[in-house]
Write an enzyme that holds these catalytic residues in place. Sequence first.
Site, PDB file in Angstrom:
ATOM      1  N   ASP A  43       0.828  -1.205   0.000  1.00  0.00           N
ATOM      2  CA  ASP A  43       0.000   0.000   0.000  1.00  0.00           C
ATOM      3  C   ASP A  43       0.858   1.248   0.000  1.00  0.00           C
ATOM      4  O   ASP A  43       0.527   2.248  -0.635  1.00  0.00           O
ATOM      5  CB  ASP A  43      -0.899   0.017   1.235  1.00  0.00           C
ATOM      6  CG  ASP A  43      -2.046  -0.951   1.097  1.00  0.00           C
ATOM      7  OD1 ASP A  43      -2.990  -0.864   1.883  1.00  0.00           O
ATOM      8  OD2 ASP A  43      -1.986  -1.817   0.199  1.00  0.00           O
ATOM      9  N   ALA A  44       1.994   1.190   0.702  1.00  0.00           N
ATOM     10  CA  ALA A  44       2.865   2.367   0.787  1.00  0.00           C
ATOM     11  C   ALA A  44       3.400   2.720  -0.599  1.00  0.00           C
ATOM     12  O   ALA A  44       3.403   3.882  -1.004  1.00  0.00           O
ATOM     13  CB  ALA A  44       4.006   2.086   1.745  1.00  0.00           C
ATOM     14  N   TYR A  46       2.056   1.984  -3.407  1.00  0.00           N
ATOM     15  CA  TYR A  46       0.919   2.459  -4.205  1.00  0.00           C
ATOM     16  C   TYR A  46       0.625   3.928  -3.875  1.00  0.00           C
ATOM     17  O   TYR A  46       0.456   4.767  -4.760  1.00  0.00           O
ATOM     18  CB  TYR A  46      -0.295   1.569  -3.913  1.00  0.00           C
ATOM     19  CG  TYR A  46      -1.559   2.013  -4.598  1.00  0.00           C
ATOM     20  CD1 TYR A  46      -2.513   2.746  -3.903  1.00  0.00           C
ATOM     21  CD2 TYR A  46      -1.802   1.718  -5.929  1.00  0.00           C
ATOM     22  CE1 TYR A  46      -3.679   3.166  -4.525  1.00  0.00           C
ATOM     23  CE2 TYR A  46      -2.955   2.134  -6.563  1.00  0.00           C
ATOM     24  CZ  TYR A  46      -3.893   2.861  -5.853  1.00  0.00           C
ATOM     25  OH  TYR A  46      -5.039   3.278  -6.465  1.00  0.00           O
ATOM     26  N   ASP A  47       0.615   4.239  -2.586  1.00  0.00           N
ATOM     27  CA  ASP A  47       0.358   5.618  -2.171  1.00  0.00           C
ATOM     28  C   ASP A  47       1.400   6.567  -2.741  1.00  0.00           C
ATOM     29  O   ASP A  47       1.094   7.686  -3.154  1.00  0.00           O
ATOM     30  CB  ASP A  47       0.352   5.727  -0.644  1.00  0.00           C
ATOM     31  CG  ASP A  47      -0.900   5.097  -0.060  1.00  0.00           C
ATOM     32  OD1 ASP A  47      -0.930   4.822   1.149  1.00  0.00           O
ATOM     33  OD2 ASP A  47      -1.854   4.868  -0.836  1.00  0.00           O
ATOM     34  N   LYS A 128     -27.171 -17.742 -29.261  1.00  0.00           N
ATOM     35  CA  LYS A 128     -26.805 -17.586 -27.854  1.00  0.00           C
ATOM     36  C   LYS A 128     -25.501 -16.805 -27.828  1.00  0.00           C
ATOM     37  O   LYS A 128     -24.455 -17.307 -28.239  1.00  0.00           O
ATOM     38  CB  LYS A 128     -26.634 -18.950 -27.193  1.00  0.00           C
ATOM     39  CG  LYS A 128     -26.329 -18.846 -25.708  1.00  0.00           C
ATOM     40  CD  LYS A 128     -26.393 -20.215 -25.062  1.00  0.00           C
ATOM     41  CE  LYS A 128     -26.259 -20.151 -23.550  1.00  0.00           C
ATOM     42  NZ  LYS A 128     -25.014 -19.567 -23.090  1.00  0.00           N
ATOM     43  N   LYS A 301     -37.025 -20.706 -27.358  1.00  0.00           N
ATOM     44  CA  LYS A 301     -37.936 -20.281 -26.290  1.00  0.00           C
ATOM     45  C   LYS A 301     -39.375 -20.502 -26.739  1.00  0.00           C
ATOM     46  O   LYS A 301     -39.704 -20.250 -27.905  1.00  0.00           O
ATOM     47  CB  LYS A 301     -37.754 -18.786 -25.997  1.00  0.00           C
ATOM     48  CG  LYS A 301     -36.346 -18.433 -25.541  1.00  0.00           C
ATOM     49  CD  LYS A 301     -36.136 -16.932 -25.390  1.00  0.00           C
ATOM     50  CE  LYS A 301     -34.669 -16.648 -25.080  1.00  0.00           C
ATOM     51  NZ  LYS A 301     -34.316 -15.239 -25.170  1.00  0.00           N
ATOM     52  N   LYS A 325     -26.332 -26.169 -27.687  1.00  0.00           N
ATOM     53  CA  LYS A 325     -24.931 -25.748 -27.775  1.00  0.00           C
ATOM     54  C   LYS A 325     -24.267 -26.267 -29.058  1.00  0.00           C
ATOM     55  O   LYS A 325     -24.593 -27.345 -29.554  1.00  0.00           O
ATOM     56  CB  LYS A 325     -24.147 -26.286 -26.557  1.00  0.00           C
ATOM     57  CG  LYS A 325     -24.680 -25.823 -25.223  1.00  0.00           C
ATOM     58  CD  LYS A 325     -24.670 -24.329 -25.035  1.00  0.00           C
ATOM     59  CE  LYS A 325     -23.401 -23.786 -24.450  1.00  0.00           C
ATOM     60  NZ  LYS A 325     -23.105 -24.177 -23.101  1.00  0.00           N
ATOM     61  N   CYS A 419      -3.018 -40.807  -0.272  1.00  0.00           N
ATOM     62  CA  CYS A 419      -3.291 -39.417  -0.654  1.00  0.00           C
ATOM     63  C   CYS A 419      -1.959 -38.673  -0.802  1.00  0.00           C
ATOM     64  O   CYS A 419      -1.043 -38.892  -0.009  1.00  0.00           O
ATOM     65  CB  CYS A 419      -4.143 -38.774   0.437  1.00  0.00           C
ATOM     66  SG  CYS A 419      -4.491 -37.032   0.162  1.00  0.00           S
ATOM     67  N   CYS A 444      -9.544 -39.896  -0.704  1.00  0.00           N
ATOM     68  CA  CYS A 444      -8.669 -39.913   0.461  1.00  0.00           C
ATOM     69  C   CYS A 444      -9.579 -40.191   1.636  1.00  0.00           C
ATOM     70  O   CYS A 444     -10.654 -39.597   1.753  1.00  0.00           O
ATOM     71  CB  CYS A 444      -8.015 -38.542   0.584  1.00  0.00           C
ATOM     72  SG  CYS A 444      -7.368 -38.211   2.215  1.00  0.00           S
TER      73      CYS A 444
END
Length: 702
Positions: A43-44, A46-47, A128, A301, A325, A419, A444
């Site tokens: 953030d710093a 970015y600021d 579609k 439809k 489709k 697993c 698992c």
Amino acid sequence: MSALKDVEDLSADEAATEHDRLAREIRTHDRAYYQHDAPKISDAAYDALRQRLEAVEARFPELATEDSPSRTVGAAPSGKFGEVRHARPMLSLGNAFNDEDVADFVQRVRRFLGLSDDDPVAFTAEPKIDGLSASLRYEKGVLVLGATRGDGETGENVTANLKTIEGIPHRIEGGVPDVLEVRGEVYMSHADFAALNDRQREIGKPEYKNPRNAAAGSLRQIDATVTASRALKFFAYAWGELSGPLADTQYDAVQRLGALGFDINPDMVRSDNVDDLLETYRGIEKKRADLGYDIDGVVYKVDRLDFQERLGQVSRAPRWAIAHKFPAERATTRLNDIEIQVGRTGALTPVAKLEPVTVGGVVVSNATLHNEDEIARKDIRIGDTVVIQRAGDVIPQIVEVLKEKRPADAVRFEPLSVCPCPLKTPTAREMNERTGKMDAVRRCTGELACPFQKKEHLKHFVSRQAFDIEGLGTKQIEAFFEDGEIGEPADIFTLAARNAEGQLTPPLQEREGWGETSVRNLFAAIEERRTIGLARFLNALGIRHVGEGTARLLARAYSSWDAFKAAAMAASGDGEARDSLLAIDGVGETATDAIGRYFAEPHNLELLQHLEDQITIEDAEVVANDSRVAGKTIVFTGSLERMTRDEAKARAQSLGAKVSGSVSGKTDILVAGPGAGSKLKKATELGVQTLSEDEWFELIGG
Ligand code: IVH
């Protein structure tokens, strides 16, 4: 990188170049932060970028143009659009993949409406569009609200962005209903998509994967001036809330929208038999490449709107429409490896790692292999050359192995007996008690002890249809889980307090990718979700076989968490109690068993208790609770004369009743038509109220 010059020392030309660089960089970070929940700088930092931009603009005010980040983001950095609850849900569509599916659809419609083979029934057919749907609310002819579909119930308020689209009028005239919600698809043409990506490339920004993503990304810009700079288009094809009818048929209603100034698709036709619909489909498929925008099928439809009304919907899709489709697109590539992913329910899914290849404009490097039987059946080996296919957003699949290209050192896949998680729990294929067959999926056996499953549960818990916490997505959950800070759902709600008390080291705001603002936003988003609706909550639990749809049915049936929990706890015990769950139409044995098992597990009850300590679960809205049958359990038997069985059932459900197939002590009303037999007898014995079909209609108001 060379040291930055002081703003005071910049010439006018240098300032313009520097302003351009800063603006671009800030927008890139805005996108990463707000749209992908993945900040790339602190953030710093970015600021600092913003401060420098403002300093440049203070010296050269002419650079502070309308679209400068200094003007646009500053005040709205929550990064969130407001939520819009749709007056009528935005539905999705069922799919048809071949001619037979289409014939079945038409047949289903006929049967539901009780029409004979000779009764005419007309359908519309139209492309579609592969974009994203939006809803535009006009009040007294003025566009007052525009929203994305979201989860169908709640979307995002993107009014300002939608208003920048050329084909969307801000005002409509000509005797329109006072309330008119126009729905349709926002999309981007191939030409505009290519131009946008050229521009993105030039300015060093990531390119969009396909026109649909570009349309979605462009519409969901925090800064509407960016949306305005993107060439989006809109086709109107449906509507939501209406204070008065638009027309009597789908076709005429869409034409009316066209007359009001909306773009409507020129390829919509109306026909009254399956052969004509299929012919339209093939015609549109032929034209597909020349349309200039992406389509992924044809939507049919039912034309008459009174028929649509009667047909209603089932779960999230209307009974009166279907999407036919286009076949998936295919490509050939090499299978480099097979990796195992462990899902939320412990299912081990083999994933094909492919040599990246472009299929239908998208680079594909993974494909699903479903399960080990499928791999054996198709005799897929590592090193093989395979044909893959991809349809829409569906995960690509391997359809065929080109055996003639198999190298001598191709390797067979061996199912894992343990697993891949650090616990190395044994895996097993369960016997399906109902079918008596071996389950195709290897799992698992570690359940929630398996860290992979735990993590997937958490991801599901925060997912869009569940808790949907802004700023807490898959990536963040992975990180918090790995760091041991979120191990179970309740931990999410104690995160802020633990951070404040210094229990997180280093504190969240000091970690890579986080800063004061993003942490504040995250905690605010978590707080906002401390109260959650019952349906979302039930879905979030991730109980096997209880997805979004079932969760909604359960929420509607029990209204409150306490009532549901009591029923579920009982169902984990004796058989009698299962009936209350089974009586809910749409909840079957599998889901009931799974709920029973979940609530029989002490570990789960513990997790639930922790959660209950943190959150408030809101009661579900009772649907049509003013109807006289809301909450009642109804059984239909015998033959009905005024409606088909399906229609009667759907109607009862829409009034908030539960429809059951068998008579029990829980039955409130038995509707008995001619020919009723054992159910009527049982109802009489149990003293259940019995109504004729006419009496039933009288009760529900015709
Ligand atoms: S009608 C109640 N018509 O497809 C029916 N949808 O897969 C609402 N779509 O969410 C949809 N073109 O975003 C309809 N001509 C068309 C469409 C269309 C694209 C999209 C829409 C919908 C999705 C369902």
